[in-house]
Design a protein around this motif. Structure first.
Motif, PDB file in Angstrom:
ATOM      1  N   GLU A  65     -24.227  19.059 -13.064  1.00 21.41           N
ATOM      2  CA  GLU A  65     -24.039  19.020 -14.594  1.00 21.41           C
ATOM      3  C   GLU A  65     -22.493  19.604 -14.564  1.00 21.41           C
ATOM      4  O   GLU A  65     -22.064  19.059 -15.887  1.00 21.41           O
ATOM      5  CB  GLU A  65     -25.241  19.796 -14.910  1.00 21.41           C
ATOM      6  N   ARG A  66     -22.296  20.808 -14.030  1.00 19.14           N
ATOM      7  CA  ARG A  66     -20.875  21.061 -14.358  1.00 19.14           C
ATOM      8  C   ARG A  66     -19.974  20.137 -14.200  1.00 19.14           C
ATOM      9  O   ARG A  66     -19.057  20.102 -14.885  1.00 19.14           O
ATOM     10  CB  ARG A  66     -20.684  22.282 -13.306  1.00 19.14           C
ATOM     11  N   GLY A  67     -20.163  19.295 -12.842  1.00 15.48           N
ATOM     12  CA  GLY A  67     -18.853  18.260 -12.777  1.00 15.48           C
ATOM     13  C   GLY A  67     -18.939  17.281 -13.915  1.00 15.48           C
ATOM     14  O   GLY A  67     -17.795  16.677 -14.336  1.00 15.48           O
ATOM     15  N   HIS A  68     -20.121  16.846 -14.236  1.00 14.82           N
ATOM     16  CA  HIS A  68     -20.253  15.836 -15.255  1.00 14.82           C
ATOM     17  C   HIS A  68     -19.589  16.425 -16.552  1.00 14.82           C
ATOM     18  O   HIS A  68     -18.981  15.710 -17.204  1.00 14.82           O
ATOM     19  CB  HIS A  68     -21.518  15.421 -15.342  1.00 14.82           C
ATOM     20  N   LEU A 116     -16.455  14.740 -18.556  1.00 10.18           N
ATOM     21  CA  LEU A 116     -16.485  14.571 -20.133  1.00 10.18           C
ATOM     22  C   LEU A 116     -15.473  15.232 -21.026  1.00 10.18           C
ATOM     23  O   LEU A 116     -15.019  14.555 -21.771  1.00 10.18           O
ATOM     24  CB  LEU A 116     -18.143  14.980 -20.611  1.00 10.18           C
ATOM     25  N   ASN A 117     -15.449  16.731 -20.540  1.00  8.15           N
ATOM     26  CA  ASN A 117     -14.481  17.556 -21.381  1.00  8.15           C
ATOM     27  C   ASN A 117     -13.133  16.855 -21.113  1.00  8.15           C
ATOM     28  O   ASN A 117     -12.210  16.919 -22.149  1.00  8.15           O
ATOM     29  CB  ASN A 117     -14.323  19.070 -20.921  1.00  8.15           C
ATOM     30  N   ARG A 118     -12.548  16.507 -19.946  1.00  7.89           N
ATOM     31  CA  ARG A 118     -11.414  16.304 -19.785  1.00  7.89           C
ATOM     32  C   ARG A 118     -10.859  14.645 -20.236  1.00  7.89           C
ATOM     33  O   ARG A 118     -10.186  14.581 -20.892  1.00  7.89           O
ATOM     34  CB  ARG A 118     -11.136  15.694 -18.110  1.00  7.89           C
ATOM     35  N   LEU A 119     -11.943  13.785 -20.530  1.00  7.64           N
ATOM     36  CA  LEU A 119     -11.931  12.669 -21.097  1.00  7.64           C
ATOM     37  C   LEU A 119     -11.834  12.643 -22.598  1.00  7.64           C
ATOM     38  O   LEU A 119     -11.026  12.074 -23.140  1.00  7.64           O
ATOM     39  CB  LEU A 119     -13.112  11.643 -20.740  1.00  7.64           C
ATOM     40  N   LYS A 120     -12.591  13.706 -23.085  1.00  3.84           N
ATOM     41  CA  LYS A 120     -12.515  14.005 -24.548  1.00  3.84           C
ATOM     42  C   LYS A 120     -11.145  14.557 -24.969  1.00  3.84           C
ATOM     43  O   LYS A 120     -10.458  14.166 -26.058  1.00  3.84           O
ATOM     44  CB  LYS A 120     -13.546  14.988 -24.835  1.00  3.84           C
TER      45      LYS A 120
END
Length: 537
Positions: A126-129, A133-137
């Motif tokens: 979950e943390r990696g996901h 997602l935060n990086r992509l955002k």
């Protein structure tokens, strides 16, 4: 390492769980235990754990109520319910509260370790996901504005072809319809000092933001950051007079708005007007060059490169008289005269219509003249100014004549200290040489101030005052004292007659020697010898 809190009203259970598990081996740290849900709330607020393992049935606040509170206020925290009640209703409520796991007591250490390992894998995923997602955002939010700015900066610095410029402008939706273009460069005059607790990045963004808001009124414009902290604005228009007037108005609005809202000053440079998109780089270079003239005309100004290039040139005096006055003031150690000479040099630069390069050359020439004077005196430049001092680098970093004036005063102040110290060292060495000469020639009847001062190439009067300043005694007092010490040694360790000792210590008249000896010691030479013999016996 994930943090976990254990909540159970049975001491044996909670302490048993805490002590039987090697938490670190499973990627966890047990940061605390609590006996009820009410007490656990404060602990959760303090530690912000990743996991709360709680009994379902406890006084004051049970596990489900605690889970409800955690779900509401700490949605990222995992809840594991421990219970001895095999109750489907409890399980349903736990599911509704998004409890991660529901475990029946009693539970073995092996079973608990298995639960922890499974939970860690889940939390790692979950943390990696989430991080992905935060990086992509973040990339999504930042990429287009950043790429747009990079393109505009490339267009302002490099020779790009017309097709590339127009295609990229269409892609980034940059509205520059032309047919004429002009650039405006904005730069902070002085960044607030660090001890004021200010963030330069914040100021830089605020300047950029204000300019963007101003230029929102102009549909045919673009704003971007340029080479660090400068901000470039591109305007387009249909007529030369129209676009030049617009540039003047917007530049003045930028200057006044930043001063009003941020309480700092900026200089604003207006470049040349161009007719092709690919020539915007020339206008940009000209607007940045206009900024450099704040060195001569002062900060908090709107400067047009066209006005500067068309002005009449006034002669600049060679400045030799001012430089000589400065060097003389440094040598005499007069801070007032140094400041006055530097003020005259700065005034000469202010009153002459010269280029930035000429200004730098004049200031550099002044400093080189100062360094030459220091070299002649014997001062060590590195000791005075430090190994890292680079005159050209420092000089080209200044943005106003006021900064240069302050810098010159600081450098010349250090030079004065160096001159004084060098002279003290020279004087100290000369007096040391004189003392050594006295020690080697104290037996010379002709030993005198004139003899010693000529030895170190110094006038007798200046030597006398310098000698007393360094030794605390007049020349005669020092020589007499040294001779008397030598006479004491001879009286104590030799059988020489008094007249022989007088001769060996520089006195031709034995009676005069005896008078001096008694005056210095309180005893005649004979009395002193007798005392030494008694003391020795």
């Amino acid at each position: 390492m994930y943090k976990i809190i254990i909540v159970d009203d049975e001491p044996i259970v909670r302490e048993g769980i805490r002590n039987r598990i090697s938490w670190a081996d499973h990627g966890f740290e047990c940061v605390g235990v609590s006996e009820n849900g009410q007490e656990a709330l404060g602990m959760i607020a303090h530690f912000r754990p990743d996991v709360v393992m709680t009994d379902i049935y406890m006084p004051f606040m049970d596990g489900l109520e605690l889970s409800r509170h955690v779900a509401e206020h700490y949605p990222g925290t995992k809840m594991i319910i421990l219970t001895g009640y095999d109750d489907f209703e409890y399980a349903q409520q736990a599911v509704k509260l998004q409890v991660t796991d529901f475990i029946l007591k009693p539970i073995t250490s092996a079973e608990l370790r298995e639960v922890l390992d499974k939970l860690k894998v889940q939390m790692d995923e979950e943390r990696g996901h989430l991080e992905h997602l935060n990086r992509l955002k973040q990339q999504l939010n930042e990429s287009l504005p950043l790429l747009k700015e990079r393109f505009l900066e490339r267009m302002a610095t490099m020779a790009l072809n017309e097709w590339e410029i127009r295609s990229k402008m269409a892609y980034f939706q940059i509205p520059l319809s032309g047919p004429l273009f002009v650039t405006i460069a904005t730069d902070m005059d002085e960044w607030p000092s660090e001890d004021q607790g200010t963030d330069n990045e914040l100021y830089s963004f605020a300047v950029y933001n204000i300019i963007q808001e101003i230029m929102d009124k102009e549909p045919d414009s673009a704003v971007f950051r340029y080479k660090g902290n400068k901000v470039i604005t591109i305007l387009s228009g249909s007529g030369e007079e129209e676009i030049y007037t617009l540039a003047q108005e917007r530049a003045e609005e930028i200057r006044a708005s930043i001063k009003r809202y941020l309480s700092v000053t900026v200089s604003v440079g207006i470049g040349t007007i161009c007719r092709e998109l690919k020539d915007i780089r020339h206008s940009c270079r000209a607007s940045v060059a206009a900024l450099e003239y704040r060195l001569l005309i002062g900060s908090d100004q709107v400067v047009s490169i066209s006005d500067l290039e068309n002005r009449r040139s006034k002669p600049l005096y060679d400045g030799a008289e001012s430089e000589n006055s400065l060097i003389s003031a440094i040598k005499t150690g007069s801070p007032e005269d140094v400041d006055r000479s530097i003020g005259r040099i700065i005034s000469e630069l202010q009153n002459a219509s010269i280029s930035i390069e000429q200004c730098y050359v004049r200031v550099l020439r002044t400093m080189l003249a100062v360094l030459q004077a220091l070299l002649e005196i014997g001062c060590n430049e590195t000791e005075l100014f430090g190994k890292e001092t680079r005159l050209l680098t420092e000089l080209y970093s200044f943005r106003s004549l006021e900064e240069i004036e302050f810098w010159l005063k600081d450098m010349c102040g250090k030079a004065m200290i160096g001159v004084a110290e060098t002279r003290r060292n020279i004087s100290r060495n000369q007096i040391s040489e004189a003392v050594q000469f006295i020690h080697h020639n104290y037996d010379d009847i002709e030993l005198s101030v004139k003899m010693v001062s000529s030895r170190i190439f110094m006038s007798a009067s200046y030597f006398s005052s310098l000698f007393k300043a360094h030794t605390g005694k007049t020349f005669v007092e020092y020589v007499t004292g040294y001779r008397m010490e030598k006479a004491k040694e001879l009286l104590k360790h030799s059988s020489l007659k008094t007249y022989e000792i007088a001769t060996k210590t520089g006195y031709q008249d034995a009676q005069y020697f005896s008078v001096l000896f008694k005056k210095c010691t309180g005893d005649t030479p004979t009395e002193y010898r007798q005392k030494m013999m008694v003391d020795g016996a």
